[in-house]
Design a protein around this motif. Sequence first.
Motif, PDB file in Angstrom:
ATOM      1  N   ALA A 124       0.866  -1.185   0.000  1.00 21.13           N
ATOM      2  CA  ALA A 124       0.000   0.000   0.000  1.00 21.13           C
ATOM      3  C   ALA A 124       0.900   1.231   0.000  1.00 21.13           C
ATOM      4  CB  ALA A 124      -0.917   0.000   1.222  1.00 21.13           C
ATOM      5  N   TYR A 125       0.963   1.910  -1.140  1.00 21.63           N
ATOM      6  CA  TYR A 125       1.784   3.116  -1.248  1.00 21.63           C
ATOM      7  C   TYR A 125       0.927   4.322  -0.883  1.00 21.63           C
ATOM      8  CZ  TYR A 125       4.811   6.751  -3.094  1.00 21.63           C
ATOM      9  OH  TYR A 125       5.595   7.868  -3.227  1.00 21.63           O
ATOM     10  N   ILE A 126       1.257   4.958   0.244  1.00 17.37           N
ATOM     11  CA  ILE A 126       0.469   6.083   0.745  1.00 17.37           C
ATOM     12  C   ILE A 126       0.970   7.374   0.112  1.00 17.37           C
ATOM     13  CG2 ILE A 126      -0.479   7.147   2.803  1.00 17.37           C
ATOM     14  CD1 ILE A 126      -0.924   4.117   2.586  1.00 17.37           C
ATOM     15  N   MET A 127       0.061   8.135  -0.476  1.00 18.70           N
ATOM     16  CA  MET A 127       0.401   9.373  -1.166  1.00 18.70           C
ATOM     17  C   MET A 127      -0.337  10.542  -0.528  1.00 18.70           C
ATOM     18  SD  MET A 127       0.155  10.055  -5.273  1.00 18.70           S
ATOM     19  CE  MET A 127      -1.576  10.488  -5.327  1.00 18.70           C
ATOM     20  N   ASP A 128       0.373  11.618  -0.291  1.00 15.16           N
ATOM     21  CA  ASP A 128      -0.218  12.824   0.282  1.00 15.16           C
ATOM     22  C   ASP A 128      -0.942  13.592  -0.821  1.00 15.16           C
ATOM     23  OD1 ASP A 128      -0.864  15.212   1.515  1.00 15.16           O
ATOM     24  OD2 ASP A 128       1.031  15.383   2.597  1.00 15.16           O
ATOM     25  N   THR A 129      -2.269  13.503  -0.825  1.00 15.73           N
ATOM     26  CA  THR A 129      -3.054  14.131  -1.892  1.00 15.73           C
ATOM     27  C   THR A 129      -2.899  15.644  -1.891  1.00 15.73           C
ATOM     28  OG1 THR A 129      -4.656  12.341  -1.609  1.00 15.73           O
ATOM     29  CG2 THR A 129      -5.338  14.213  -2.947  1.00 15.73           C
ATOM     30  N   VAL A 130      -2.754  16.229  -0.718  1.00 14.52           N
ATOM     31  CA  VAL A 130      -2.639  17.696  -0.626  1.00 14.52           C
ATOM     32  C   VAL A 130      -1.381  18.172  -1.338  1.00 14.52           C
ATOM     33  CG1 VAL A 130      -2.474  19.650   0.949  1.00 14.52           C
ATOM     34  CG2 VAL A 130      -3.926  17.694   1.540  1.00 14.52           C
ATOM     35  N   ARG A 131      -0.271  17.542  -1.062  1.00 16.84           N
ATOM     36  CA  ARG A 131       0.986  17.943  -1.701  1.00 16.84           C
ATOM     37  C   ARG A 131       0.999  17.610  -3.188  1.00 16.84           C
ATOM     38  NH1 ARG A 131       5.750  16.249   2.627  1.00 16.84           N
ATOM     39  NH2 ARG A 131       5.040  17.604   4.339  1.00 16.84           N
ATOM     40  N   CYS A 132       0.266  16.593  -3.589  1.00 15.38           N
ATOM     41  CA  CYS A 132       0.288  16.165  -4.983  1.00 15.38           C
ATOM     42  C   CYS A 132      -0.568  17.040  -5.886  1.00 15.38           C
ATOM     43  CB  CYS A 132      -0.170  14.711  -5.088  1.00 15.38           C
ATOM     44  SG  CYS A 132       1.075  13.542  -4.498  1.00 15.38           S
TER      45      CYS A 132
END
Length: 377
Positions: free
Chosen positions: A172-180
């Motif tokens: 599970a690769y967690i991605m910071d949606t805000v920064r992206c």
Amino acid sequence: VVSTQSTGQHYYITNNLRKMLTAESASNSGETSTSNKAKPVVIITLGMAGSGKTCFMQRINAWLHAKNKCPYTINLDPAVFEIPYPANIDIRDSVKYKEVMKQYQLGPNGGIITSLNLFATKFDQVLDILEKKKDLDFVLIDTPGQIEVFTWSASGTIISDAIARSYPTVIAYIMDTVRCTNPVTFMSNMMYACSIMYKTRLPLIVVMNKTDIVDNKFAVDWMKDFETFQEALDAQPSYSSNLSRSMALVLDEFYKDLRTVGISAVTGLGCKNFFKEVSSAVKEYYEDYIPHLEEVKRIIEKRKEDEMANQLKKLKVDRGEEVQLDNNMSDPAETTNLPPSFSNYNDSDDDNSREEVQYEDSSVAQKSFDRFLSEVP
């Protein structure tokens, strides 16, 4: 090593997970006997620092408990001060991070890597503990905040490979949606996710976290429509934008089969969709990863057999049991320019020929001596 039994087993595991996700009570847990119960699914959380890995762990752990499921949590971050979930196995109980830094005179990242290396030497004990647990549905593994410490270190590879050989494993690769929301940062995350997937060869799910702040729809649109992503890059003209534009074309095939899900670790929104993607990933594990694992195992065994055969041949040559000829040599009769009859040479023929030559020589000498005596007056 987990072995593939049948296609039916794959669908059994997938359907079992789907029933688990839609169950409203624990009544369904008794439908399957203990002997036929599937192995627990391992979820390894990876992601950039600050992406919300630990909060995500806490949320899915609580969600599974609410569904009357039994998760088993493992913390592999030796430098974390506090974790918001109860850890069944905690690396901090075995390795003291600050003591490692002090003893080996290391910095923060070096201390984390060394702590993981020390823990990896005893990871077989963790597998033994999991093997004894008969009522587990999931194993949740939290990794250090610095993603490169686990992803590209020897200890991280040992841990992930060891557990993937024993249990169905999903990344599970967690991605910071805000920064992206920044297209360059988004592309950096996609490149990292792609590298992790091809390095581990395990099923991967991109978890777009913090959707309670920013909806992840823009990221999904960027993956599906290159023109939309290009428009976002045009708003930020720079060398990084040009590089991201080129990489987006390269990753077009990667996006097609990529599993993505939006989730909020704070509110729990999207947890159900996440576990649906886990169900699909488990099916991929049995259909793709296990055959690959068995093929690698066959190659390694074949290599060992060839190496043992070569060593045995060298041993025979050293003991004089076998004469090693040059591979470039052909038939002995040809290389020595001898008639074909000489190619079947053996010691007995040689001894007989020598005796015949000696007999002929003695007869000639006797005749010469008799002739000499007759000529003497």
